[in-house]
Design a protein around this motif. Structure first.
Motif, short mmCIF file in Angstrom:
data_model
loop_
_atom_site.label_atom_id
_atom_site.label_comp_id
_atom_site.label_asym_id
_atom_site.label_seq_id
_atom_site.Cartn_x
_atom_site.Cartn_y
_atom_site.Cartn_z
N PRO B 174 117.83 14.92 11.57
CA PRO B 174 117.97 14.84 13.03
C PRO B 174 116.64 14.77 13.75
CG PRO B 174 118.18 17.12 12.34
CD PRO B 174 117.97 16.31 11.08
N PRO B 183 116.27 10.87 17.26
CA PRO B 183 116.42 11.07 15.82
C PRO B 183 116.19 9.79 15.04
CG PRO B 183 118.56 11.11 16.93
CD PRO B 183 117.52 11.11 18.00
N ARG B 286 123.27 18.00 12.64
CA ARG B 286 122.68 18.96 13.59
C ARG B 286 122.13 18.28 14.85
NH1 ARG B 286 118.71 22.28 9.95
NH2 ARG B 286 118.71 20.34 8.76
N TRP B 287 122.58 17.07 15.09
CA TRP B 287 122.19 16.37 16.32
C TRP B 287 123.37 16.36 17.28
CZ3 TRP B 287 123.80 11.11 17.74
CH2 TRP B 287 123.17 10.65 18.90
#
Lengths: 130, 514
Positions: B174, B183, B286-287
């Motif tokens: 990310p 990202p 996790r973005w």
């Protein structure tokens, strides 16, 4: 935590199968792509055909339960891992081997479970043809 | 001597990225030239919007339910029938150079042939009907020939690339490494001539150079770009200044308007945007897409345009080599990609279970061999990547095998009408290691896209999407619940169910996330 499970029925007595699996050094005979193994106390190091060396800690090796457990600690990026192999009798001459994988990161779950699937198929052939 | 076939694919390229399809930023004169002298398809869809299933359809000419590659990480069986095998058996020399991805990339146990070939000089083809195989992927780390070559010949440049996979989580990274913290952006100091795009062209030319003048050949030249990471060589980034770019029409700058658009769609759209759902591995877990800024969209688009220009120039070099051999008149050239890229549309990057034009409408250009006498044309009728393999057979003068489920591409609107082409289907099934499942089935017909959902982790099975491309080309307005479209919707759903080849066998387990 990703949790995966594979199993295979083997037409052999549970004790016969367990007698192989309880030996941590036997893994190179039944788990494909594992070419070398070294054991030092509870640490097991397995060299793969790719050249990678897996580092594991043996957690339990219980004859009474026919259960072998280990943790993969490196060099793959493991946050937590537990591999559990159970051999469960299904009558006198048949058993089922259940191989469970609990792992973080999730991305490794399919990778480990896929390799386990190959290994159990190989284990069945190895034992039933012996 | 028959017609030769150069099959060019990119990875994750949008329809609107090419000049011949209305693109105004990237300069793509080579592919535009092929289009001007060939057949341009205005509505080509993949049968799945991620790499492995889509590529498996291209090589087999089969639906997902037949070849069985239903999500990334599920390998195409080594003995699956392929068009390369058909051509090989008909006397063609066959090669695939670049990104294959019929087998998983993440393979520490080295279980898969492609990775064995990539890492070991002694392991070579034939494989899947290809005599010659040389692989590349999205950087210089991995089990492929390009990574091996760069490590051996230019070790100082191996770590120039942005690390596409986060080494801690093995997920799509990310982190931002460009100017805007978007990202998968990075400043890549690798010299242009060592970049994988040029390597793929170089290796293709080298293979062609080794052929006899009268060989018939089929070469799949497969560029890894413009798939993320968006890190073209730094020497080339100045071609398109992201600060000068207009935002793409599909990106609504007002965040409340963006949210309102997403709220008309099935709820996995909004859940992903808010960071509440990770359904697949093709985007960073996790973005949070809601954090995507206008400048990040500009930078990702600019870097993508640069990568597309480099691909076009690399193709030009290969076409020059073909012409130098005197083969051009007898060579068919087909250009396409495996799926699209959201690239800012709706406030997203990457791809996933989102059946909209960003991911489904693909560039597809066929420049028939001039000696075949086919006239230039534009085909509006829907076609699929499933039609490529039968097309290659027809070009080669080989009977289309019964196991192929597509049909040869039409070379004109009249031919499309004669074939009765009315619809194209796309499907999605995914199961994340956490247990999250998503299932979509889509039909495109009469300028409409209709998607149904099966029960899954976030869907009940009664959700849907309906877009009228004539009045809503950006697919901002979901008409699924519009009473005035109910009859139309029902007709499309009936058509979808009647023409979808559903699964009759258990799905094979994924062996890796990608």
């Amino acid at each position: 935590m990703a949790t995966m499970r594979q199993s295979v029925f083997i037409e052999r007595a549970a004790d016969e199968v367990w007698n192989l699996l309880r030996d941590p050094a036997s893994v190179t005979t039944w788990f494909p792509q594992m070419t070398d193994v070294n054991i030092d106390g509870t640490e097991r190091r397995i060299t793969l055909a790719s050249g990678l060396t897996l580092i594991e800690t043996i957690v339990s090796n219980r004859d009474d339960l026919r259960r072998f457990q280990y943790r993969l600690t490196g060099p793959l990026p493991i946050e937590t891992h537990l591999g559990t192999i159970d051999v469960i009798a299904d009558g006198d001459n048949r058993c089922v081997v259940v191989y469970s994988t609990d792992v973080i990161p999730h991305a490794l779950a399919f990778v480990l479970d896929g390799a386990v699937s190959d290994a159990l198929a190989n284990l069945k052939n190895l034992i039933e043809e012996s | 001597m028959g017609r030769k076939i150069l099959f060019i694919t990119t990875d994750q390229q949008r329809y609107d990225s090419l000049g011949c399809n209305g693109g105004t930023i990237a300069r793509t004169p080579v592919v535009d030239g092929l289009a001007a002298n060939g057949v341009v398809f205005r509505r080509a869809h993949p049968q799945n919007v991620v790499c492995m299933p889509s590529r498996s359809t291209m090589i087999t000419g089969q639906n997902l339910s037949t070849h069985g590659v239903w999500m990334n990480g599920v390998p195409l069986p080594a003995d699956a029938p392929t068009v390369a095998g058909v051509l090989h058996d008909s006397g063609y020399r066959t090669a695939i150079i670049g990104k294959a991805h019929f087998e998983p990339f993440l393979d520490p146990f080295l279980r898969f042939n492609e990775n064995r070939m990539g890492i070991n000089e002694d392991v070579e083809g034939p494989h899947r009907g290809f005599d010659h195989l040389e692989f590349a992927a999205h950087g210089a780390v991995g089990l492929n020939h390009y990574a091996r070559w760069l490590t051996r010949e230019h070790p100082n440049h191996v770590f120039c690339y942005y690390p596409a996979i986060d080494i801690g989580s093995l997920e799509v990274n990310p982190a931002g490494g460009g100017d805007t913290d978007a990202p998968q952006t990075g400043h890549n100091q690798i010299p242009r001539d060592l970049y994988h795009t040029d390597w793929v062209a170089d290796r293709t030319i080298s293979w062609l150079d080794g052929l006899a003048a009268d060989d018939d050949w089929f070469c799949w030249m497969s560029f890894p770009d413009p798939h993320h990471p968006w890190d073209p060589p730094a020497s080339e980034v100045g071609r398109v200044n992201w600060r000068d770019l207009d935002l793409p029409a599909g990106f609504t700058e007002d965040i409340d308007e963006r949210a309102a658009i997403l709220d008309t769609k099935p709820r996995h759209w909004r859940k992903w945007w808010d960071g509440e759902l990770v359904s697949n591995y093709e985007a960073p877990a996790r973005w949070v897409p809601a954090t995507l800024t206008a400048d990040q969209v500009r930078e990702v688009n600019a870097r993508t345009h640069v990568e597309n220009e480099l691909i076009d120039e690399a193709i030009g070099r290969v076409l020059g080599a073909i012409a130098a051999r005197g083969w051009d008149d007898d060579t068919d050239i087909i250009f396409t990609t495996d799926h699209g890229e959201l690239q800012g549309d709706f406030g997203f990057l990457f791809k996933g279970p989102y059946h909209v034009d960003a991911l489904m409408r693909l560039p597809l250009v066929w420049r028939p061999a001039p000696s075949s006498g086919v006239n230039a044309a534009a085909v509006e009728a829907p076609v699929g990547l499933i039609d490529l393999a039968p097309t290659f057979c027809e070009i080669a003068g080989v009977a289309v095998p019964e196991w192929m489920e597509g049909k040869p591409l039409p070379s004109s609107p009249e031919a499309a009408k004669d074939q009765g082409r009315e619809r194209v289907m796309t499907e999605w099934d995914s199961r994340h290691a956490t247990g999250v499942e998503v299932h979509l089935r889509t039909i495109h017909r009469d300028g409409l896209t209709c998607t149904t959902y099966k029960p899954g982790t976030v869907h009940e099975g009664n959700e849907g999407e309906l877009y009228d491309h004539a009045e809503d080309p950006l697919q901002f307005v979901n008409l699924w619940d519009d009473p005035s479209r109910r009859a139309l919707r029902d007709d499309l759903v009936d058509d979808l169910r009647a023409n979808t080849r559903e699964w009759t066998q258990p799905k094979r387990a994924p062996q890796a996330p990608v």
